[in-house]
Design an enzyme around this catalytic site. Structure first.
Site, PDB file in Angstrom:
ATOM      1  N   HIS A  66       0.834  -1.199   0.000  1.00 27.87           N
ATOM      2  CA  HIS A  66       0.000   0.000   0.000  1.00 27.87           C
ATOM      3  C   HIS A  66       0.866   1.244   0.000  1.00 27.87           C
ATOM      4  O   HIS A  66       0.671   2.172  -0.759  1.00 27.87           O
ATOM      5  CB  HIS A  66      -0.946  -0.017   1.204  1.00 27.87           C
ATOM      6  CG  HIS A  66      -2.052   0.969   1.079  1.00 27.87           C
ATOM      7  ND1 HIS A  66      -2.085   2.133   1.805  1.00 27.87           N
ATOM      8  CD2 HIS A  66      -3.141   0.992   0.279  1.00 27.87           C
ATOM      9  CE1 HIS A  66      -3.169   2.815   1.471  1.00 27.87           C
ATOM     10  NE2 HIS A  66      -3.828   2.140   0.542  1.00 27.87           N
ATOM     11  N   HIS A 111      -4.428   6.427  -5.443  1.00 25.08           N
ATOM     12  CA  HIS A 111      -5.611   7.053  -4.838  1.00 25.08           C
ATOM     13  C   HIS A 111      -6.036   8.253  -5.665  1.00 25.08           C
ATOM     14  O   HIS A 111      -5.302   8.717  -6.522  1.00 25.08           O
ATOM     15  CB  HIS A 111      -5.313   7.480  -3.405  1.00 25.08           C
ATOM     16  CG  HIS A 111      -4.996   6.302  -2.544  1.00 25.08           C
ATOM     17  ND1 HIS A 111      -3.715   5.880  -2.318  1.00 25.08           N
ATOM     18  CD2 HIS A 111      -5.813   5.424  -1.921  1.00 25.08           C
ATOM     19  CE1 HIS A 111      -3.741   4.798  -1.572  1.00 25.08           C
ATOM     20  NE2 HIS A 111      -5.002   4.485  -1.316  1.00 25.08           N
ATOM     21  N   HIS A 165      -7.372  -1.493  -5.334  1.00 26.58           N
ATOM     22  CA  HIS A 165      -7.670  -2.100  -4.038  1.00 26.58           C
ATOM     23  C   HIS A 165      -8.395  -3.436  -4.186  1.00 26.58           C
ATOM     24  O   HIS A 165      -8.246  -4.318  -3.343  1.00 26.58           O
ATOM     25  CB  HIS A 165      -8.439  -1.114  -3.153  1.00 26.58           C
ATOM     26  CG  HIS A 165      -7.597   0.064  -2.722  1.00 26.58           C
ATOM     27  ND1 HIS A 165      -7.412   1.174  -3.511  1.00 26.58           N
ATOM     28  CD2 HIS A 165      -6.854   0.271  -1.605  1.00 26.58           C
ATOM     29  CE1 HIS A 165      -6.601   2.024  -2.877  1.00 26.58           C
ATOM     30  NE2 HIS A 165      -6.253   1.504  -1.722  1.00 26.58           N
ATOM     31  N   HIS A 197     -15.064   6.138   2.642  1.00 26.81           N
ATOM     32  CA  HIS A 197     -13.750   5.491   2.641  1.00 26.81           C
ATOM     33  C   HIS A 197     -12.732   6.309   3.440  1.00 26.81           C
ATOM     34  O   HIS A 197     -12.063   5.805   4.337  1.00 26.81           O
ATOM     35  CB  HIS A 197     -13.260   5.279   1.205  1.00 26.81           C
ATOM     36  CG  HIS A 197     -11.784   5.077   1.133  1.00 26.81           C
ATOM     37  ND1 HIS A 197     -10.917   6.065   0.714  1.00 26.81           N
ATOM     38  CD2 HIS A 197     -11.007   4.026   1.508  1.00 26.81           C
ATOM     39  CE1 HIS A 197      -9.672   5.608   0.813  1.00 26.81           C
ATOM     40  NE2 HIS A 197      -9.704   4.379   1.274  1.00 26.81           N
ATOM     41  N   HIS A 199     -10.947   5.819   7.427  1.00 27.32           N
ATOM     42  CA  HIS A 199      -9.499   5.876   7.664  1.00 27.32           C
ATOM     43  C   HIS A 199      -9.170   6.848   8.789  1.00 27.32           C
ATOM     44  O   HIS A 199      -8.412   6.538   9.700  1.00 27.32           O
ATOM     45  CB  HIS A 199      -8.765   6.322   6.394  1.00 27.32           C
ATOM     46  CG  HIS A 199      -8.405   5.191   5.489  1.00 27.32           C
ATOM     47  ND1 HIS A 199      -7.371   4.330   5.750  1.00 27.32           N
ATOM     48  CD2 HIS A 199      -8.954   4.769   4.323  1.00 27.32           C
ATOM     49  CE1 HIS A 199      -7.289   3.429   4.778  1.00 27.32           C
ATOM     50  NE2 HIS A 199      -8.246   3.666   3.898  1.00 27.32           N
ATOM     51  N   PHE A 245      -1.624   6.937   4.441  1.00 28.04           N
ATOM     52  CA  PHE A 245      -1.415   5.940   3.392  1.00 28.04           C
ATOM     53  C   PHE A 245      -0.264   4.991   3.687  1.00 28.04           C
ATOM     54  O   PHE A 245      -0.348   3.804   3.453  1.00 28.04           O
ATOM     55  CB  PHE A 245      -1.108   6.621   2.058  1.00 28.04           C
ATOM     56  CG  PHE A 245      -2.284   7.271   1.408  1.00 28.04           C
ATOM     57  CD1 PHE A 245      -3.564   6.795   1.591  1.00 28.04           C
ATOM     58  CD2 PHE A 245      -2.105   8.367   0.576  1.00 28.04           C
ATOM     59  CE1 PHE A 245      -4.644   7.391   0.973  1.00 28.04           C
ATOM     60  CE2 PHE A 245      -3.180   8.971  -0.041  1.00 28.04           C
ATOM     61  CZ  PHE A 245      -4.455   8.495   0.147  1.00 28.04           C
ATOM     62  N   HIS A 301     -11.600  -2.142   3.486  1.00 26.43           N
ATOM     63  CA  HIS A 301     -11.585  -2.108   2.024  1.00 26.43           C
ATOM     64  C   HIS A 301     -12.465  -3.183   1.403  1.00 26.43           C
ATOM     65  O   HIS A 301     -12.903  -3.046   0.258  1.00 26.43           O
ATOM     66  CB  HIS A 301     -10.160  -2.135   1.478  1.00 26.43           C
ATOM     67  CG  HIS A 301      -9.670  -0.738   1.269  1.00 26.43           C
ATOM     68  ND1 HIS A 301      -9.943  -0.031   0.120  1.00 26.43           N
ATOM     69  CD2 HIS A 301      -9.036   0.110   2.099  1.00 26.43           C
ATOM     70  CE1 HIS A 301      -9.457   1.201   0.242  1.00 26.43           C
ATOM     71  NE2 HIS A 301      -8.903   1.316   1.435  1.00 26.43           N
TER      72      HIS A 301
HETATM   73 CU1  C2O Z   1      -5.393   2.764  -0.359  1.00 26.03          CU
HETATM   74 CU2  C2O Z   1      -8.201   3.150   1.885  1.00 26.03          CU
HETATM   75  O1  C2O Z   1      -6.641   3.360   0.914  1.00 26.03           O
END
Ligand code: C2O
Length: 573
Positions: free
Chosen positions: A164, A185, A194, A317, A321, A338, A351
């Site tokens: 990631h 992203h 993802h 999303h 995070h 990230f 995810h």
């Molecule tokens: Cu690659 Cu939720 O991020």
């Protein structure tokens, strides 16, 4: 407004709209102008893609066809260790210095999806049996063991987390474009990247515990029953636990999908906010495939910005995070950044639900095409042929492409059903309709307002270009802030209410969030675009001459500068 550098030429030719069906018209993407680069090594710099927005993508296709290529995988032999972990903090000395994956040769050609006899069925994380939880814990335990016994095994927990980081924090240049990072992203690569990432993660887990049908659970945060951290991740003795989380958000704290509720604790209000956020990002704010998937991003382009991402990426999303990450760390690790997000086992359950949202969105009725085809962009292969590298469950380095992940059932998995109450959660007007002229008396107006900072709430008058059933976009231009800081603000339209944390009402237009991140080059500013068609309907103001925009800072507002605000037609006449 961005000025054009002389080496760029704007191409905003309109194609004949009469030649298109109405569903094609509805499906036009958000990026309206294209540029042709006459120098600069063919690099397309987004600063120069005018966000005049009114223009059409259409005719510019010729240019993309001639010049653009899809994003290709990094050259693994050229990983810049400094490009990642630059935010590593002192207490984390036990971590490796960089997130460069082990280097090996790829097999020729693309990964072929294996045949399967049984679908893996991904279950909701809040409903799991003890047996399943045990299996899941064993799988993560095995991956963590590899970190110790064979740190170079690409299936190890940290190695997987590093993938990631590698695709987001800049250790790799785009091949052939020194100095331009690869970023998965904030663009149409978000969902496909993802999806592939989880696909291999799931297979690796299954391999390590000898269960070929093992399926990742999903954190069902779109359903009120799943709107807290799933309990199995919150047991301190479990391999699924991560200390680097917001300790005030342990169960039964209710999640905040819109990140706008820093000071709300009322669980009922939070759930209403969340359902509204889900409705808006899945349905109400989405007027095209690009709105949901994210803007195009092609070879040679500088990394896209938060505001270029699709509605769901920017919305729940990002909300999850930030909500999950430890705010006591400067960089909100693990989930809030990230480079470290993949080190929290919750990342993969999160995810999994993000991916589930993509599958559900595909089934929702709507007036535009959901596929990224030639009605949507001039060259769909810029999307279809974008490719990435992953390690499979047998440690082979494989090359995968976007086109091969567009139908998840072909990849051998599906999602267990769960209620989706947000589908009917269209916001309504809570307050008495207010006269915009009265509101405008207390608002700022005119060019002198800009650039404005968000140290406090700002109210600004914005003229409307069209009338009637107006299909317009609110644009907040040239948003700048320190990229290492978490930033968030909310936007309301014609709002006389003094409850900016209640989002379950028709005046809420949307939010802006910036996850702290490192950049190697100076970043260009962001432009936040919020579709207004349905909002106008909800508060019945399509015929007005202007609106009053209220911008309410949530986190680090004092760091934010906004260069301008305007309203433009979504599709030009
Ligand atoms: Cu690659 Cu939720 O991020």
């Amino acid at each position: 407004m961005a000025s054009l550098q002389s080496s760029f030429m704007v191409v905003a030719t309109t194609s004949n709209p009469n030649l298109r069906t109405s569903s094609q018209l509805a499906s036009r993407p958000r990026r309206r102008f294209e540029v042709s680069c006459s120098s600069d090594g063919g690099r397309v710099d987004r600063r120069n893609m005018l966000f005049g927005l009114g223009g059409l993508y259409g005719a510019s296709g010729l240019i993309r066809k001639a010049e653009a290529l899809p994003i290709s995988p990094p050259d693994l032999s050229k990983c810049d260790p400094k490009g990642a972990y630059t935010v590593k903090n002192e207490e984390k000395k036990d971590l490796p210095d960089n997130c460069c994956p082990p280097y090996s040769d790829t097999k020729k050609g693309y990964y072929e999806l294996p045949t399967f006899t049984e679908m893996r069925r991904r279950p909701a994380a809040h409903n799991l049996t003890p047996d399943y939880i045990k299996k899941y814990e064993n799988a993560i335990q095995e991956m963590r063991k590899l970190d110790v016994t064979d740190p170079d095994d690409p299936r190890g927990f940290l190695q997987q987390a590093n993938i990631h980081c590698a695709y987001c924090n800049g250790p790799y240049d785009q091949v052939g474009h020194p100095g331009i990072d690869i970023q998965v992203h904030n663009s149409w690569l978000f969902f496909p990247f993802h999806r592939w990432y989880l696909y291999f993660y799931e297979r690796i887990m299954g391999e390590l515990i000898g269960d070929p049908n093992f399926a990742l659970p999903y954190w069902n945060w779109d359903n009120p029953d799943g709107m807290q951290m799933p309990l199995m991740f919150d047991r301190e003795e479990s391999p699924l636990y991560d200390i680097e989380r917001d300790q005030t958000h342990r169960p039964p704290a209710v999640v905040s999908l819109a990140l706008s509720a820093a000071s709300i604790t009322d669980p009922v209000q939070l759930k209403c906010n969340n359902l509204t956020q889900m409705y808006k990002e899945m349905i109400g704010d989405v007027e095209s495939a690009i709105d949901f998937m994210g803007d195009p991003y092609v070879d040679g382009e500088s990394p896209p910005k938060f505001s270029d991402g699709g509605s769901a990426e920017r919305g729940a999303h990002t909300g999850i995070h930030v909500w999950t990450g430890n705010p006591k760390n400067d960089f909100s690790e693990d989930m809030g950044n990230f480079y470290s997000a993949g080190r929290d086992p919750l990342f993969y359950a999160h995810h999994s639900n993000v991916d589930r949202m993509w599958t559900i969105w595909k089934t929702l009725p709507c007036a535009f095409t959901k596929d990224i085809n030639d009605q949507v962009v001039p060259n769909p292969d810029d999307f279809n042929n974008a490719s990435f590298l992953f390690y499979d469950e047998k440690k082979n380095l494989v090359r995968v492409k976007v086109a091969d992940c567009l139908e998840h059932t072909k990849m051998g998995y599906e999602y267990e059903d769960s209620p989706t109450p947000w589908k009917t959660y269209r916001p309504t007007q809570r307050q008495k309709p207010v006269n915009a002229k009265v509101l405008a008396k207390t608002a700022e107006t005119g060019g002198k307002v800009f650039p404005l900072t968000l140290a406090k709430t700002r109210k600004v008058v914005a003229p409307k270009p069209t009338k009637g059933k107006a299909d317009e976009v609110l644009v907040l231009e040239n948003i700048t802030s320190d990229s290492s800081k978490l930033v968030s603000f909310n936007v309301f339209v014609n709002d006389a209410d003094d409850t900016p944390q209640k989002l379950d009402r028709a005046e809420y237009a949307g939010c802006f969030t910036q996850i702290p991140h490192t950049v190697r080059a100076k970043e260009r500013p962001s432009n936040l675009r919020l579709n207004l068609r349905e909002l106008y309907e909800n508060i019945n103001i399509g015929d007005d001459d202007f609106i009053v925009v209220t911008i309410v800072p949530q986190v680090n507002g004092g760091e934010v500068t906004i260069g301008g605000i305007k309203i433009i037609p979504r599709v030009p006449a």
